[in-house]
Design a protein around this motif. Structure first.
Motif, PDB file in Angstrom:
ATOM      1  N   SER A  77       0.818  -1.216   0.000  1.00 18.66           N
ATOM      2  CA  SER A  77       0.000   0.000   0.000  1.00 18.66           C
ATOM      3  C   SER A  77       0.849   1.262   0.000  1.00 18.66           C
ATOM      4  O   SER A  77       0.400   2.307  -0.473  1.00 18.66           O
ATOM      5  N   ASP A  78       2.070   1.190   0.547  1.00 20.36           N
ATOM      6  CA  ASP A  78       2.933   2.369   0.618  1.00 20.36           C
ATOM      7  C   ASP A  78       4.378   1.975   0.333  1.00 20.36           C
ATOM      8  O   ASP A  78       4.834   0.913   0.770  1.00 20.36           O
ATOM      9  N   VAL A  87      14.732   2.166   1.921  1.00 17.45           N
ATOM     10  CA  VAL A  87      13.418   2.035   1.295  1.00 17.45           C
ATOM     11  C   VAL A  87      12.550   1.146   2.172  1.00 17.45           C
ATOM     12  O   VAL A  87      12.988   0.079   2.615  1.00 17.45           O
ATOM     13  N   TRP A  88      11.328   1.600   2.424  1.00 16.54           N
ATOM     14  CA  TRP A  88      10.390   0.886   3.281  1.00 16.54           C
ATOM     15  C   TRP A  88       9.085   0.650   2.540  1.00 16.54           C
ATOM     16  O   TRP A  88       8.689   1.457   1.688  1.00 16.54           O
ATOM     17  N   VAL A  89       8.419  -0.461   2.868  1.00 13.33           N
ATOM     18  CA  VAL A  89       7.113  -0.743   2.287  1.00 13.33           C
ATOM     19  C   VAL A  89       6.147  -1.159   3.383  1.00 13.33           C
ATOM     20  O   VAL A  89       6.556  -1.612   4.458  1.00 13.33           O
ATOM     21  N   ASP A  90       4.868  -0.984   3.106  1.00 11.50           N
ATOM     22  CA  ASP A  90       3.811  -1.468   3.991  1.00 11.50           C
ATOM     23  C   ASP A  90       3.003  -2.489   3.212  1.00 11.50           C
ATOM     24  O   ASP A  90       2.371  -2.155   2.202  1.00 11.50           O
ATOM     25  N   LEU A 156       5.078   7.200  -1.642  1.00  9.01           N
ATOM     26  CA  LEU A 156       4.139   6.743  -2.667  1.00  9.01           C
ATOM     27  C   LEU A 156       3.029   5.929  -2.018  1.00  9.01           C
ATOM     28  O   LEU A 156       3.306   4.979  -1.280  1.00  9.01           O
ATOM     29  N   ARG A 157       1.784   6.299  -2.286  1.00 10.44           N
ATOM     30  CA  ARG A 157       0.631   5.554  -1.794  1.00 10.44           C
ATOM     31  C   ARG A 157      -0.035   4.868  -2.991  1.00 10.44           C
ATOM     32  O   ARG A 157      -0.462   5.531  -3.943  1.00 10.44           O
ATOM     33  N   VAL A 158      -0.086   3.555  -2.954  1.00  9.33           N
ATOM     34  CA  VAL A 158      -0.626   2.777  -4.064  1.00  9.33           C
ATOM     35  C   VAL A 158      -2.151   2.736  -3.960  1.00  9.33           C
ATOM     36  O   VAL A 158      -2.703   2.395  -2.912  1.00  9.33           O
ATOM     37  N   LEU A 159      -2.808   3.099  -5.042  1.00  9.03           N
ATOM     38  CA  LEU A 159      -4.262   3.032  -5.091  1.00  9.03           C
ATOM     39  C   LEU A 159      -4.658   1.850  -5.952  1.00  9.03           C
ATOM     40  O   LEU A 159      -4.263   1.753  -7.112  1.00  9.03           O
TER      41      LEU A 159
END
Length: 389
Positions: A77-78, A87-90, A156-159
């Protein structure tokens, strides 16, 4: 171990030549045309290498470059960049680092600038902050030094617009079986709903599922900063805010869109997120016969909603008393979501009431830590008002 992105080995000169060829074409380039162009400019390569090369080049031309594979991963999602190797992701369970090497600080800055340009925004020393929407719908926020003290930052927020039925949310545990009929009844009875929760709790997902319950003959007008809502409904009209261009003109904000929506013969007005002065127009519209409306709002608990509304009302010039008078008659129920250990769930259902002229949110249903749904003292009156048992 930190791994570099597969596309890091792409010759920058090749990317430049492909970009120039694409620019001369003057139109969107298909996958087949891009493959042909890369093959012509790169020389003889095997099919497998060609596929990787085309993917890398496309990511450099129109995507997020080395971040594109992360954005395309299911469940992400992010994607957040704090530095070349930070670099980080959710993926739904909170932020976690990923082993990606973006090169150096200059490369991160160049990527941020290119992404901002793709979203129609300026990002440079004179305008070091950009908030944009990329062509694929991804939300971008980027900050350059000296505002970002340690180097360029990218968020960045993934839609992923996708429709979920209420039944599917019950099956996933997001909505308790005892709460689902309450939500269905509120939609059927045309109650004005406010869906609250912190970031990432699933407000938009729940709102989309509730809108899917709206009778098929009704017209829904959705107003959003980014096109996130995807209700399963045959008559949805979408209005999306537009930011000013690089010259600083052409902006159409949410307040303007709410006013226009009221003139579009809506059966239901939906505001994707209430976050500014548009709260005045929304409350006014819901107070003038446009019932059955919905909106989302950021709040840590249902009881925090009045304070949040008062803060937004102040931006629109509404004092506390005026906001309370408007909100009490315009809003009927608050559905609050929480996220615990990666699980998003409806934690409370509350009603909006006035106590001594003060705007108050009174919880009528709550789901405890053990998953039990408990009725609070205000439930009897709430249920009677909306025709529930």
């Amino acid at each position: 171990m930190t791994a570099t992105w597969a596309g890091a080995g792409v010759d920058p000169a090749l990317v430049t030549r492909v970009r120039e060829r694409v620019a001369r074409a003057g139109a969107a380039v298909s996958q087949e045309e891009l493959e042909r162009t890369v093959r012509e400019l790169a020389g003889v390569v095997g099919r497998e290498d060609l596929g990787r090369l085309v993917t890398s080049v496309r990511a450099e031309l129109t995507g997020a470059g080395p971040l594109q594979p992360l954005l395309e991963q299911a469940g992400v999602s992010d994607v957040l960049v704090n530095g070349p190797r930070e670099v980080w992701v959710d993926r739904g369970a909170g932020l976690e680092p990923v082993p990606v090497d973006l090169g150096d600080a200059a490369a991160v800055r160049a990527l941020a600038v290119r992404l901002a340009a793709a979203g129609g925004q300026r990002l440079d020393d004179a305008a070091p902050v950009a908030d944009a929407r990329l062509p694929d719908g991804t939300r971008l926020h980027a900050v350059l030094p000296p505002v970002a003290a340690d180097g360029a930052l990218i968020s960045l927020r993934v839609l992923r617009p996708r429709s979920f039925s209420l039944d599917s949310l019950v099956a996933s545990g997001s909505v308790a079986p005892a709460v689902a009929p309450v939500l269905e009844r509120l939609v059927a009875a045309r109650a004005n709903l406010l869906v609250s929760g912190a970031t990432g709790t699933g407000k938009t997902t729940l709102l989309g599922s509730l809108l899917s319950l709206v009778p098929r003959h009704e017209r829904i007008v959705c107003i959003e900063e980014a096109g996130e809502l995807a209700p399963d409904h045959p008559h949805v009209v979408r209005l999306v805010a537009r930011r000013a261009n690089v010259e600083g003109v052409g902006a159409v904000d949410l307040t303007d869109l709410v006013r226009h929506a009221l003139r579009m013969r809506p059966d239901r007005i939906v505001l994707g997120e209430c976050r500014g002065a548009e709260v005045r127009e929304v409350l006014s519209g819901l107070n003038t016969g446009h019932d059955g409306g919905c909106a989302t709002i950021h709040a840590n608990a249902a009881q925090d909603v009045p304070a949040r509304l008062e803060a937004l009302g102040a931006l629109a010039g509404l004092d506390r008393a005026a906001l309370a008078a408007q909100a009490t008659s315009a809003l009927h129920a608050v559905v609050h979501l929480r996220r615990d250990a990666g699980q998003r769930r409806v934690a409370e259902v509350a009603q909006v009431v006035s106590r001594g002229g003060e705007l108050t949110v009174e919880t009528v249903l709550v789901q405890d830590a053990g998953g039990r749904v408990l009725r609070r003292p205000g439930w009897a009156g709430f249920a009677a008002r909306w025709g529930m048992r």
